[in-house]
Design an enzyme around this catalytic site. Structure first.
Site, mmCIF file in Angstrom:
data_model
loop_
_atom_site.group_PDB
_atom_site.id
_atom_site.type_symbol
_atom_site.label_atom_id
_atom_site.label_comp_id
_atom_site.label_asym_id
_atom_site.label_seq_id
_atom_site.Cartn_x
_atom_site.Cartn_y
_atom_site.Cartn_z
ATOM 1 N N SER A 182 0.819 -1.203 0.000
ATOM 2 C CA SER A 182 0.000 0.000 0.000
ATOM 3 C C SER A 182 0.858 1.261 0.000
ATOM 4 O O SER A 182 1.745 1.404 -0.844
ATOM 5 C CB SER A 182 -0.954 -0.039 1.201
ATOM 6 N N ASP A 391 -8.835 -4.776 -6.452
ATOM 7 C CA ASP A 391 -8.508 -3.645 -5.577
ATOM 8 C C ASP A 391 -8.846 -2.341 -6.287
ATOM 9 O O ASP A 391 -8.271 -2.017 -7.320
ATOM 10 C CB ASP A 391 -7.017 -3.702 -5.229
ATOM 11 N N HIS A 444 -7.103 -5.392 -1.546
ATOM 12 C CA HIS A 444 -6.104 -4.490 -0.980
ATOM 13 C C HIS A 444 -5.951 -4.804 0.509
ATOM 14 O O HIS A 444 -6.781 -4.415 1.309
ATOM 15 C CB HIS A 444 -6.550 -3.037 -1.151
#
Length: 467
Positions: A182, A391, A444
């Site tokens: 991330s 995601d 994610h």
């Protein structure tokens, strides 16, 4: 005299190592059991603090899990969770570590921990570190030290790893990797570049850096954020007609829209309304409280609903059956006094643990990490970039776009890769040591949703086998 000088120099270095090692050894502990886990831990877990900065004014907390394979030879990875501000423990229990929470309705007792059979620690030594300062159990001794940024994280991560290796010299020769997911995609390659430069300059100890890996990584806003609308269209979340007017009126720029471009703004608002009921972390999963594991600002200004809310009324808590219910169990487990004691957390500096602390005084001063990727490739370092293909926080098509911008030649073109006879995702390999992979059905971040596939990908890549 020359020989004598060399001997004196070697002795000085040895004394330096011993001095630092004795200081650091006092700040670490071997954890043999954990509340909520039945029996002794079947792996070696160490927790501790390492001070960084000129006067060790920043105290970084870490969890070190020794490889369950061959720790003397297996790779050593420094793992950084995103946010910025999400605890390394999140990576340990929700993504790639050896433990996870047993999902059961909370009844007031301590939540239960069980083994993760797809832990990446089966093939590597992993240091999970709470960074930046103010994350998890890491803390600052002064107000000035609590103010941090992307570039400060780069410097402090370099300091942290060198000091950790001084205290753990048995891992000095192990192949080293910098990994994370991330938001940490912004500074992972920058940390690797600083380590590489330091090694070339003779900074001790030498780190046997081999490469990096980044999952669902934020890399460059112009690619990552502007890929949301094309991704949403490809996934059937918006109509062909809306997509066409968005393309024509916004001309590919959906994030920093010119205020005078009222038509683009209007269409982006329509897009935001259409996806407001979608879980951005995984578009097929329920949109529960704590919606995104690591919120990244959406196209419009982030709303309070898209943050992880840590203080909620009882009726607003996530319901069992939601993936985010595990985050609630984690909050209850970590904020128990017997857990603080078991993890050897220092009394005082951190009174309440948060999985993600989004209130950090943090400056985002690295706008793009592409240049760092280019540097590492030129130096011959390996890199694995992977994405969950469902995601919406950082869509894989944006990641593909910035990789294409590097203009690397292909070694192995787009193809499926398999786990137990089933397609695990798709991959392509470039001449400059870069491998890109998707995890089919992943979100994610990918290992949380597809642990078996993520572990297979990681093990193959680490052993330099084709995915």
């Amino acid at each position: 005299m020359a020989v004598s000088g060399a001997v004196n120099s070697s002795c000085f270095v040895l004394l330096l190592f011993l001095q630092f090692g004795l200081q650091l050894a006092d700040a670490r502990s071997l954890v043999k059991s954990l509340p909520g886990y039945r029996g002794p831990l079947p792996f070696k877990l160490e927790t501790g603090y390492i001070g960084v900065g000129e006067a060790d004014e920043v105290q970084l907390f870490y969890y070190f899990v020794e490889s369950q394979g061959n720790p003397k030879e297996d790779p050593l990875m420094l793992w950084l969770t995103g946010g910025p501000g999400c605890s390394a423990f999140s990576g340990l229990v929700f993504e790639i570590g050896p433990l996870k929470f047993k999902v059961a309705e909370y009844n007031g007792s301590l939540p239960t921990l069980v083994l993760n059979t797809h832990s990446w620690t089966q093939v590597s030594n992993i240091i999970f570190v709470d960074m930046p300062v103010g994350t998890g159990f890491s803390y600052a001794k002064t107000f000035a030290a609590s103010q941090t940024s992307d570039l400060q994280q780069v410097s402090q991560a370099d300091q942290f790893l060198r000091k950790w290796l001084i205290d753990h010299p048995q891992f000095l020769s192990n192949p080293a990797y910098i990994g994370g997911d991330s938001y940490s995609g912004i500074f992972i390659p920058a940390i690797a570049q600083q380590i590489s430069n330091g090694s070339e300059e003779g900074i001790i100890p030498f780190i046997n850096l081999k490469g990096i890996l980044a999952g669902n990584p934020l890399t460059d806003s112009s690619f990552d954020r502007n890929s949301k609308i094309p991704f949403a269209h490809g996934m059937g979340l918006i109509s062909d007609e809306l997509y066409e007017v968005l393309k024509s009126d916004c001309r590919g720029e959906y994030r920093n829209v010119d205020p005078s471009n009222t038509e683009c703004i209007k269409h982006v608002q329509t897009y935001d309304e259409l996806v407001s009921g979608i879980n951005p972390g995984h578009i097929l999963e329920a949109h529960c409280t704590f919606a995104s594991p690591r919120p990244i600002e959406p196209l419009a200004k982030r709303t309070s609903q898209s943050r992880e809310l840590l203080e909620l009324e009882e009726e607003d808590l996530p319901k069992i059956g939601c993936r985010t219910y595990s985050y609630l169990l984690c909050k209850y487990w970590m904020n128990n006094n017997i857990v603080f004691k078991a993890l050897r957390v220092r009394k005082g500096p951190v009174k309440t643990w948060k999985r993600c602390n989004y209130g950090l005084p943090y400056t985002k001063n690295v706008k793009s990490s592409i240049k760092y990727h280019e540097y590492l490739a030129k130096k011959g370092y390996r890199s694995l970039i992977y994405s969950g293909d469902h995601d919406l926080v950082i869509p894989f098509i944006g990641t593909q776009a910035w990789i294409r911008s590097l203009n690397y030649s292909l070694v192995d073109d787009w193809r499926p890769w398999y786990v137990e006879g089933q397609v695990g995702g798709y991959t392509r390999t470039y001449a400059n040591g870069l491998t890109f992979a998707t995890l089919k059905g992943g979100g994610h971040t990918a290992p949380e949703y597809k642990p078996a596939e993520a572990f297979a990908m990681y093990k193959r890549w680490m052993t330099e086998k084709p995915l």
